[in-house]
Design a protein around this motif. Structure first.
Motif, PDB file in Angstrom:
ATOM      1  N   ILE A 157      49.218  39.155  61.769  1.00  0.00           N
ATOM      2  CA  ILE A 157      48.771  38.556  60.382  1.00  0.00           C
ATOM      3  C   ILE A 157      48.594  37.171  60.440  1.00  0.00           C
ATOM      4  O   ILE A 157      47.426  36.778  59.619  1.00  0.00           O
ATOM      5  CB  ILE A 157      49.847  39.005  59.387  1.00  0.00           C
ATOM      6  CG1 ILE A 157      49.703  40.587  59.220  1.00  0.00           C
ATOM      7  CG2 ILE A 157      49.512  38.446  57.848  1.00  0.00           C
ATOM      8  CD1 ILE A 157      50.852  41.371  58.391  1.00  0.00           C
ATOM      9  N   GLY A 158      49.359  36.456  60.867  1.00  0.00           N
ATOM     10  CA  GLY A 158      49.059  35.068  61.087  1.00  0.00           C
ATOM     11  C   GLY A 158      47.790  34.809  61.780  1.00  0.00           C
ATOM     12  O   GLY A 158      47.320  33.244  61.305  1.00  0.00           O
ATOM     13  N   LYS A 159      47.301  35.408  62.429  1.00  0.00           N
ATOM     14  CA  LYS A 159      46.031  35.026  63.254  1.00  0.00           C
ATOM     15  C   LYS A 159      44.816  35.345  62.142  1.00  0.00           C
ATOM     16  O   LYS A 159      43.726  34.632  62.366  1.00  0.00           O
ATOM     17  CB  LYS A 159      45.563  35.666  64.356  1.00  0.00           C
ATOM     18  CG  LYS A 159      46.850  35.478  65.547  1.00  0.00           C
ATOM     19  CD  LYS A 159      46.480  36.528  66.826  1.00  0.00           C
ATOM     20  CE  LYS A 159      47.591  35.982  67.866  1.00  0.00           C
ATOM     21  NZ  LYS A 159      47.536  37.239  69.012  1.00  0.00           N
ATOM     22  N   GLN A 160      44.987  36.048  61.158  1.00  0.00           N
ATOM     23  CA  GLN A 160      43.866  36.156  60.145  1.00  0.00           C
ATOM     24  C   GLN A 160      43.746  35.600  58.900  1.00  0.00           C
ATOM     25  O   GLN A 160      42.816  35.776  58.108  1.00  0.00           O
ATOM     26  CB  GLN A 160      43.871  37.929  60.094  1.00  0.00           C
ATOM     27  CG  GLN A 160      44.089  38.781  61.431  1.00  0.00           C
ATOM     28  CD  GLN A 160      44.511  40.305  61.250  1.00  0.00           C
ATOM     29  OE1 GLN A 160      44.326  40.726  59.990  1.00  0.00           O
ATOM     30  NE2 GLN A 160      44.855  40.893  62.017  1.00  0.00           N
ATOM     31  N   ILE A 161      44.832  35.096  58.542  1.00  0.00           N
ATOM     32  CA  ILE A 161      44.820  34.257  57.342  1.00  0.00           C
ATOM     33  C   ILE A 161      44.956  32.901  57.412  1.00  0.00           C
ATOM     34  O   ILE A 161      45.500  32.067  58.522  1.00  0.00           O
ATOM     35  CB  ILE A 161      46.216  34.661  56.451  1.00  0.00           C
ATOM     36  CG1 ILE A 161      47.461  34.107  57.287  1.00  0.00           C
ATOM     37  CG2 ILE A 161      46.115  36.001  56.382  1.00  0.00           C
ATOM     38  CD1 ILE A 161      48.847  34.581  56.362  1.00  0.00           C
ATOM     39  N   ASN A 162      44.631  31.962  56.527  1.00  0.00           N
ATOM     40  CA  ASN A 162      44.733  30.529  56.352  1.00  0.00           C
ATOM     41  C   ASN A 162      45.941  30.288  55.399  1.00  0.00           C
ATOM     42  O   ASN A 162      45.791  30.552  54.285  1.00  0.00           O
ATOM     43  CB  ASN A 162      43.459  29.967  55.748  1.00  0.00           C
ATOM     44  CG  ASN A 162      42.369  30.052  57.025  1.00  0.00           C
ATOM     45  OD1 ASN A 162      42.613  29.763  58.228  1.00  0.00           O
ATOM     46  ND2 ASN A 162      41.163  30.474  56.362  1.00  0.00           N
ATOM     47  N   VAL A 163      46.729  29.268  55.798  1.00  0.00           N
ATOM     48  CA  VAL A 163      47.925  28.898  54.850  1.00  0.00           C
ATOM     49  C   VAL A 163      47.848  27.191  55.058  1.00  0.00           C
ATOM     50  O   VAL A 163      47.830  26.744  56.267  1.00  0.00           O
ATOM     51  CB  VAL A 163      49.287  29.496  55.637  1.00  0.00           C
ATOM     52  CG1 VAL A 163      50.280  28.772  54.682  1.00  0.00           C
ATOM     53  CG2 VAL A 163      49.255  30.827  55.541  1.00  0.00           C
TER      54      VAL A 163
ATOM     55  N   ARG B 145      54.175  39.955  62.292  1.00  0.00           N
ATOM     56  CA  ARG B 145      53.665  38.618  61.713  1.00  0.00           C
ATOM     57  C   ARG B 145      52.783  37.891  62.345  1.00  0.00           C
ATOM     58  O   ARG B 145      51.857  37.225  61.884  1.00  0.00           O
ATOM     59  CB  ARG B 145      55.082  37.953  61.355  1.00  0.00           C
ATOM     60  CG  ARG B 145      55.891  38.435  60.525  1.00  0.00           C
ATOM     61  CD  ARG B 145      57.379  37.823  60.396  1.00  0.00           C
ATOM     62  NE  ARG B 145      58.209  38.351  59.580  1.00  0.00           N
ATOM     63  CZ  ARG B 145      59.214  39.115  59.820  1.00  0.00           C
ATOM     64  NH1 ARG B 145      59.636  39.258  61.223  1.00  0.00           N
ATOM     65  NH2 ARG B 145      60.178  39.685  59.147  1.00  0.00           N
TER      66      ARG B 145
ATOM     67  N   ARG C 168      53.876  35.099  51.985  1.00  0.00           N
ATOM     68  CA  ARG C 168      52.439  34.775  51.626  1.00  0.00           C
ATOM     69  C   ARG C 168      51.808  36.300  51.338  1.00  0.00           C
ATOM     70  O   ARG C 168      50.957  36.498  50.334  1.00  0.00           O
ATOM     71  CB  ARG C 168      51.605  34.279  52.732  1.00  0.00           C
ATOM     72  CG  ARG C 168      50.357  33.717  52.672  1.00  0.00           C
ATOM     73  CD  ARG C 168      50.142  32.507  51.714  1.00  0.00           C
ATOM     74  NE  ARG C 168      48.694  32.215  51.549  1.00  0.00           N
ATOM     75  CZ  ARG C 168      48.322  30.948  50.789  1.00  0.00           C
ATOM     76  NH1 ARG C 168      49.255  30.414  50.211  1.00  0.00           N
ATOM     77  NH2 ARG C 168      47.124  30.833  50.700  1.00  0.00           N
ATOM     78  N   VAL C 169      51.743  37.280  52.338  1.00  0.00           N
ATOM     79  CA  VAL C 169      51.256  38.464  52.078  1.00  0.00           C
ATOM     80  C   VAL C 169      52.323  39.779  51.822  1.00  0.00           C
ATOM     81  O   VAL C 169      51.819  40.605  51.399  1.00  0.00           O
ATOM     82  CB  VAL C 169      50.777  39.039  53.494  1.00  0.00           C
ATOM     83  CG1 VAL C 169      49.840  37.849  53.972  1.00  0.00           C
ATOM     84  CG2 VAL C 169      51.853  39.032  54.698  1.00  0.00           C
TER      85      VAL C 169
ATOM     86  N   LYS D 216      46.352  28.085  61.754  1.00  0.00           N
ATOM     87  CA  LYS D 216      46.157  29.447  62.095  1.00  0.00           C
ATOM     88  C   LYS D 216      46.655  29.913  63.459  1.00  0.00           C
ATOM     89  O   LYS D 216      46.634  29.520  64.425  1.00  0.00           O
ATOM     90  CB  LYS D 216      44.504  29.691  62.454  1.00  0.00           C
ATOM     91  CG  LYS D 216      44.222  31.212  62.103  1.00  0.00           C
ATOM     92  CD  LYS D 216      42.820  31.778  61.996  1.00  0.00           C
ATOM     93  CE  LYS D 216      42.189  31.992  60.457  1.00  0.00           C
ATOM     94  NZ  LYS D 216      40.955  32.609  60.494  1.00  0.00           N
TER      95      LYS D 216
ATOM     96  N   ILE E 113      54.920  33.983  56.409  1.00  0.00           N
ATOM     97  CA  ILE E 113      53.989  35.380  56.322  1.00  0.00           C
ATOM     98  C   ILE E 113      54.556  35.970  55.271  1.00  0.00           C
ATOM     99  O   ILE E 113      53.797  36.829  54.477  1.00  0.00           O
ATOM    100  CB  ILE E 113      53.948  35.803  57.799  1.00  0.00           C
ATOM    101  CG1 ILE E 113      53.341  34.816  58.809  1.00  0.00           C
ATOM    102  CG2 ILE E 113      53.125  37.177  57.808  1.00  0.00           C
ATOM    103  CD1 ILE E 113      51.781  34.567  58.545  1.00  0.00           C
TER     104      ILE E 113
END
Length: 456
Positions: free
Chosen positions: A35-41, A32, A57-58, A46, A54
């Motif tokens: 993945i959190g470092k790679q997506i914008n929410v 998690r 979202r994914v 970030k 997470i």
């Protein structure tokens, strides 16, 4: 974590590994984070997105997939350590069960099929005595060395007789196909019997004198007509024989730093005796390995053997699909010996609790780089990039285990004690014993620095 082991072959096992949720959760959480470092929410920085967000979202499946990719190799390594299984090849993984959601109680379950090192019981080294042949030097050995030295100072002298093996002929060549010249060379110097040019040339030249010529059929080995049969006309322009200098004081002064032939002979004998001792040390090593394997049934892993067999044939310049039975049998014999030796040495190193330090690995790789005229740093970086560092560590361990084992036994020659300390060295007393992990980490850092430099 529950681990069951099924023996498929003497050197192949299948591990079934079932992972409790609390053991798998850290991998889910790490997945998690990544993945959190790679997506914008929206609403979250970030890298600071909550795990539940997470998952939503994914999708939990993507999180679990990442966790499996990271966790299975580590969990597999822990299972190997717990069950004391020593792999000799890469495993085949089969993931069977994965939780479908964060609340799913399904346990991660996967299998790993791998070829392993067989368990063997080595004999005790304490009290072991091994006899090896004496390091003898004969007058013939000295004569051969002196003749080899004389050849380095030989001169070529023209002779009025037919050419024979060992002579040097100056020749003209003309290759023809269907009556047309396709290649020709003039004034080529060729040593009869060397076999360095066309097949059939040695036979054609032998017995010819200066001014004579002949024609033979041969296969062209280069150029536009490579591989084609041709009629090859060869003419001998001159024949020269190698004339060796006389063995006397004048030769000793020309060929060495010594003033007399007796001094030169004494030095040659000393070198021959040193080489004989080196051969004796090699014989001692082989005898030691044979002694360890005496009476043992050591099975070899089929998959590893098949891979090495193909490589061995390739190294011998043979296509595996076109190899004869004799070629395959010979290569198989060599591969099986190599694998059994490796198994014995790995077991010995473990038995003697051999430690491999960072310096050991660095020195080993640097020595190989030096042999091939390569930059040591670049070579080590290449080893890391190609994933071969583990093999290097293993080779160092085998070498240290061999030396430690040979130091622990007694050697004799013709019944008399044999001192091999010149070749085995002394047991290190103040060696800095860094871990294999330290060696790996150091090489990884070097690799990273190299990549940064390349990027610049």
């Amino acid at each position: 974590m529950k681990i069951s082991v099924r023996n498929l072959e003497p050197t192949k096992v299948k591990l079934t590994i079932t992972v409790d949720p609390e053991e798998f959760d850290p991998y889910l959480n790490e997945a998690r984070k990544e993945i959190g470092k790679q997506i914008n929410v929206p609403g979250f920085r970030k890298g600071h997105v909550p795990g539940k967000v997470i998952d939503t979202r994914v999708g939990f499946g993507a999180v679990a997939g990442e966790a499996v990719n990271q966790g299975v190799p580590e969990l597999y390594s822990k299972a190997l350590e717990e069950k004391k299984i020593r792999p000799m090849a890469q495993p085949e993984f089969d993931v069977q069960d994965v939780p479908a959601s964060a609340k799913d109680d399904t346990k991660l379950k996967f299998t790993a099929t791998v070829e392993r090192r067989p368990d063997i019981e080595l004999p005790e080294l304490d009290g072991m005595t091994i006899d090896v042949p004496a390091a003898a030097v004969t007058e013939e050995d000295i004569t051969k060395r002196l003749d080899s030295l004389r050849q380095r100072f030989a001169t070529l002298v023209g002779v009025d007789r037919p050419a024979a093996k060992g002579d040097y002929a100056n020749i003209d060549l003309d290759a023809q196909i269907d009556g047309k010249s396709v290649d020709s060379q003039e004034g080529v110097s060729y040593e009869l019997g060397s076999g360095t040019m066309l097949d059939g040339l040695d036979e054609a030249l032998e017995g010819l004198s200066a001014g004579e010529e002949t024609t033979f059929e041969g296969t062209l080995e280069a150029g536009e007509h490579e591989g084609e049969k041709a009629q090859i006309k060869v003419k001998v322009n001159s024949v020269k024989a190698e004339e060796l200098p006389e063995l006397d004081d004048d030769f000793a002064q020309e060929a060495s730093e010594y003033d007399t032939l007796d001094e030169l002979k004494a030095d040659v004998r000393k070198a021959a005796e040193q080489d004989a001792k080196g051969r004796q040390a090699t014989e001692a090593r082989d005898a030691f390995l044979a002694k360890l394997q005496d009476g043992l049934d050591i099975p070899v892993p089929k998959g590893v053997k098949a891979e090495l067999l193909e490589q061995q044939l390739k190294n011998n310049g043979v296509d595996a699909e076109k190899a004869t039975k004799e070629q395959k049998d010979e290569a198989e014999k060599e591969v099986e010996k190599e694998l059994r030796d490796q198994i014995v040495l790995d077991t010995l190193a473990e038995k003697l609790d051999v430690k491999v330090s960072q310096m050991d690995v660095t020195n080993f790789l640097a020595s190989i780089a030096q042999q091939y005229g390569m930059d040591p740093s670049a070579f080590i970086n290449a080893i890391v990039r190609n994933g071969q560092l583990g093999s290097a560590v293993q080779e160092v361990g085998r070498s240290k285990g061999m030396l430690a084992g040979m130091r622990a036994v007694s050697f004799t020659s013709d019944g008399q004690p044999l001192d091999l300390s010149e070749f085995l060295g002394d047991t290190p007393e103040n060696e800095e014993e860094e871990s294999v992990e330290a060696a790996s980490a150091a090489a990884a850092v070097a690799d990273e620095l190299s990549n940064d430099k390349d990027a610049e």
